[in-house]
Every structure is written in C-alpha cells, then in structure tokens.
Design a protein around this motif. Sequence first.
Motif, PDB file in Angstrom:
ATOM      1  N   PRO A  22       0.049  18.818   0.149  1.00  0.00           N
ATOM      2  CA  PRO A  22       0.974  19.821  -0.374  1.00  0.00           C
ATOM      3  C   PRO A  22       1.550  19.369  -1.716  1.00  0.00           C
ATOM      4  O   PRO A  22       1.532  18.179  -2.037  1.00  0.00           O
ATOM      5  N   SER A  23       2.035  20.272  -2.496  1.00  0.00           N
ATOM      6  CA  SER A  23       2.633  20.081  -3.826  1.00  0.00           C
ATOM      7  C   SER A  23       1.613  19.555  -4.830  1.00  0.00           C
ATOM      8  O   SER A  23       1.019  20.314  -5.562  1.00  0.00           O
ATOM      9  N   ILE A  24       1.353  18.268  -4.897  1.00  0.00           N
ATOM     10  CA  ILE A  24       0.364  17.700  -5.818  1.00  0.00           C
ATOM     11  C   ILE A  24      -0.801  17.190  -4.982  1.00  0.00           C
ATOM     12  O   ILE A  24      -0.615  16.392  -4.063  1.00  0.00           O
ATOM     13  N   SER A  25      -2.016  17.628  -5.291  1.00  0.00           N
ATOM     14  CA  SER A  25      -3.183  17.192  -4.523  1.00  0.00           C
ATOM     15  C   SER A  25      -3.498  15.729  -4.814  1.00  0.00           C
ATOM     16  O   SER A  25      -2.984  15.129  -5.753  1.00  0.00           O
ATOM     17  N   GLY A  26      -4.385  15.174  -3.990  1.00  0.00           N
ATOM     18  CA  GLY A  26      -4.822  13.804  -4.200  1.00  0.00           C
ATOM     19  C   GLY A  26      -5.520  13.627  -5.541  1.00  0.00           C
ATOM     20  O   GLY A  26      -5.378  12.608  -6.207  1.00  0.00           O
ATOM     21  N   TYR A  27      -6.281  14.669  -5.973  1.00  0.00           N
ATOM     22  CA  TYR A  27      -6.947  14.604  -7.268  1.00  0.00           C
ATOM     23  C   TYR A  27      -5.937  14.624  -8.406  1.00  0.00           C
ATOM     24  O   TYR A  27      -6.078  13.892  -9.390  1.00  0.00           O
ATOM     25  N   ALA A  28      -4.920  15.475  -8.298  1.00  0.00           N
ATOM     26  CA  ALA A  28      -3.879  15.529  -9.329  1.00  0.00           C
ATOM     27  C   ALA A  28      -3.113  14.212  -9.387  1.00  0.00           C
ATOM     28  O   ALA A  28      -2.786  13.724 -10.477  1.00  0.00           O
ATOM     29  N   LEU A  29      -2.841  13.619  -8.225  1.00  0.00           N
ATOM     30  CA  LEU A  29      -2.176  12.320  -8.184  1.00  0.00           C
ATOM     31  C   LEU A  29      -3.042  11.260  -8.862  1.00  0.00           C
ATOM     32  O   LEU A  29      -2.557  10.451  -9.665  1.00  0.00           O
ATOM     33  N   LEU A  30      -4.346  11.279  -8.589  1.00  0.00           N
ATOM     34  CA  LEU A  30      -5.271  10.346  -9.222  1.00  0.00           C
ATOM     35  C   LEU A  30      -5.254  10.516 -10.742  1.00  0.00           C
ATOM     36  O   LEU A  30      -5.234   9.534 -11.488  1.00  0.00           O
ATOM     37  N   THR A  31      -5.229  11.766 -11.215  1.00  0.00           N
ATOM     38  CA  THR A  31      -5.173  12.035 -12.653  1.00  0.00           C
ATOM     39  C   THR A  31      -3.897  11.477 -13.270  1.00  0.00           C
ATOM     40  O   THR A  31      -3.933  10.841 -14.327  1.00  0.00           O
ATOM     41  N   THR A  69      -4.880   7.721  -0.416  1.00  0.00           N
ATOM     42  CA  THR A  69      -4.397   9.101  -0.392  1.00  0.00           C
ATOM     43  C   THR A  69      -5.411  10.085   0.171  1.00  0.00           C
ATOM     44  O   THR A  69      -6.612   9.960  -0.054  1.00  0.00           O
ATOM     45  N   GLU A  70      -4.881  11.045   0.876  1.00  0.00           N
ATOM     46  CA  GLU A  70      -5.674  12.175   1.333  1.00  0.00           C
ATOM     47  C   GLU A  70      -5.923  13.070   0.126  1.00  0.00           C
ATOM     48  O   GLU A  70      -5.110  13.126  -0.803  1.00  0.00           O
ATOM     49  N   VAL A  71      -7.033  13.785   0.093  1.00  0.00           N
ATOM     50  CA  VAL A  71      -7.357  14.654  -1.037  1.00  0.00           C
ATOM     51  C   VAL A  71      -6.523  15.927  -0.995  1.00  0.00           C
ATOM     52  O   VAL A  71      -5.907  16.319  -1.992  1.00  0.00           O
ATOM     53  N   GLU A  72      -6.478  16.582   0.153  1.00  0.00           N
ATOM     54  CA  GLU A  72      -5.765  17.852   0.283  1.00  0.00           C
ATOM     55  C   GLU A  72      -4.333  17.589   0.730  1.00  0.00           C
ATOM     56  O   GLU A  72      -4.082  17.253   1.882  1.00  0.00           O
ATOM     57  N   VAL A 117       0.840  -1.196   0.000  1.00  0.00           N
ATOM     58  CA  VAL A 117       0.000   0.000   0.000  1.00  0.00           C
ATOM     59  C   VAL A 117       0.874   1.244   0.000  1.00  0.00           C
ATOM     60  O   VAL A 117       1.827   1.342   0.779  1.00  0.00           O
ATOM     61  N   LEU A 118       0.530   2.191  -0.869  1.00  0.00           N
ATOM     62  CA  LEU A 118       1.164   3.512  -0.848  1.00  0.00           C
ATOM     63  C   LEU A 118       0.226   4.434  -0.102  1.00  0.00           C
ATOM     64  O   LEU A 118      -0.886   4.717  -0.559  1.00  0.00           O
ATOM     65  N   LEU A 119       0.635   4.879   1.075  1.00  0.00           N
ATOM     66  CA  LEU A 119      -0.162   5.770   1.910  1.00  0.00           C
ATOM     67  C   LEU A 119       0.346   7.187   1.729  1.00  0.00           C
ATOM     68  O   LEU A 119       1.535   7.455   1.930  1.00  0.00           O
ATOM     69  N   VAL A 120      -0.555   8.101   1.347  1.00  0.00           N
ATOM     70  CA  VAL A 120      -0.194   9.497   1.133  1.00  0.00           C
ATOM     71  C   VAL A 120      -1.015  10.335   2.105  1.00  0.00           C
ATOM     72  O   VAL A 120      -2.210  10.522   1.927  1.00  0.00           O
ATOM     73  N   GLU A 121      -0.363  10.834   3.151  1.00  0.00           N
ATOM     74  CA  GLU A 121      -1.028  11.583   4.224  1.00  0.00           C
ATOM     75  C   GLU A 121      -0.094  12.690   4.678  1.00  0.00           C
ATOM     76  O   GLU A 121       1.064  12.429   5.022  1.00  0.00           O
ATOM     77  N   ALA A 122      -0.577  13.935   4.689  1.00  0.00           N
ATOM     78  CA  ALA A 122       0.254  15.089   5.010  1.00  0.00           C
ATOM     79  C   ALA A 122       0.622  15.169   6.495  1.00  0.00           C
ATOM     80  O   ALA A 122       1.746  15.542   6.844  1.00  0.00           O
ATOM     81  N   ASP A 123      -0.300  14.831   7.365  1.00  0.00           N
ATOM     82  CA  ASP A 123      -0.061  14.958   8.801  1.00  0.00           C
ATOM     83  C   ASP A 123       0.807  13.796   9.296  1.00  0.00           C
ATOM     84  O   ASP A 123       0.458  12.621   9.110  1.00  0.00           O
ATOM     85  N   ASP A 124       1.944  14.135   9.937  1.00  0.00           N
ATOM     86  CA  ASP A 124       2.898  13.109  10.377  1.00  0.00           C
ATOM     87  C   ASP A 124       2.289  12.089  11.329  1.00  0.00           C
ATOM     88  O   ASP A 124       2.460  10.885  11.147  1.00  0.00           O
ATOM     89  N   SER A 125       1.582  12.551  12.358  1.00  0.00           N
ATOM     90  CA  SER A 125       1.058  11.616  13.356  1.00  0.00           C
ATOM     91  C   SER A 125      -0.034  10.732  12.757  1.00  0.00           C
ATOM     92  O   SER A 125      -0.080   9.528  13.029  1.00  0.00           O
TER      93      SER A 125
END
Length: 131
Positions: free
Chosen positions: A99-108, A94-97, A45-53
């Motif tokens: 930094p850098s590339i949003s979750g929607y942009a990553l999905l695209t 992935t989280e939607v919001e 699984v690739l987990l994409v989450e901005a908040d460290d905790s």
Amino acid sequence: MGEVVVSSSSEEEEGMVVEFETEKDIGSSEVVRWEEFLPRMVLSVLLVEADDSTRQIIAALLRKCSYRVAAVPDGLMAWETLKDGHHNIDLILTEVELPSISGYALLTLVMEHDVYKNIPVISFLCIMNIQ
C-alpha cells in the motif's frame, strides 16, 4: 600445517563441525565450531510486508537468526524509517505489492538517494493460493 576435516554430525546440535590435527599433536583432534570463524556483527534488516501475520512470522525468523529487525507494513513507512536513520539499515527485504508506495517505487527511491543507494534490496512477490 594440520589437516582440516569438515563434517556434519547428527550428534552435534549446531550442525557443522570442524576437526583438525596440529603438527605438534599429530593424532589428536580438536572440535571447532564454524561459527567461531564468522565476524561478530549484528545486521539490521528493514522488513516491508503488508500482511500482519506474515510480517510477524518473517520478523521472528530473522530475529531468531540474530538479525535486528525493523518491520513496517508499507513503503511509505519504510522510507520514513530509512530517513529517520536510527536503525542503520544493512538490508531491505520488501514485498513488491504494497500500500501507498510499492516495492518498486521504494527501490527507486533507495537507488536515487546518495546515502541509501548502497543498501542491498531484496524484493519478493507474495502469491497466495487460496482454495
């Protein structure tokens, strides 16, 4: 063929228990765990989450469920991880919001790529209620 009984027992730590009787041994029952019928594959699984905790907590929960986890804080690092190819990702969470590339942009990016377009993507919106 024998009768199959599926039950959930508080005596069993793992939860679901399957008991069955065979035609040869009518009257005797054997306990079989449902996990024995599942394929023995480890998903990555690739987990994409901005908040460290939050990222650490979700990654720990996924690892506890026997997933291999690559956890990154933003969409750009997620895309680089995919392109790196060392992880053989089976699912992107992935989280939607971001930094850098949003979750929607990553999905695209994933949907438009010939190799990655078949990887399932689950996007979630994290809403914090601070009082």
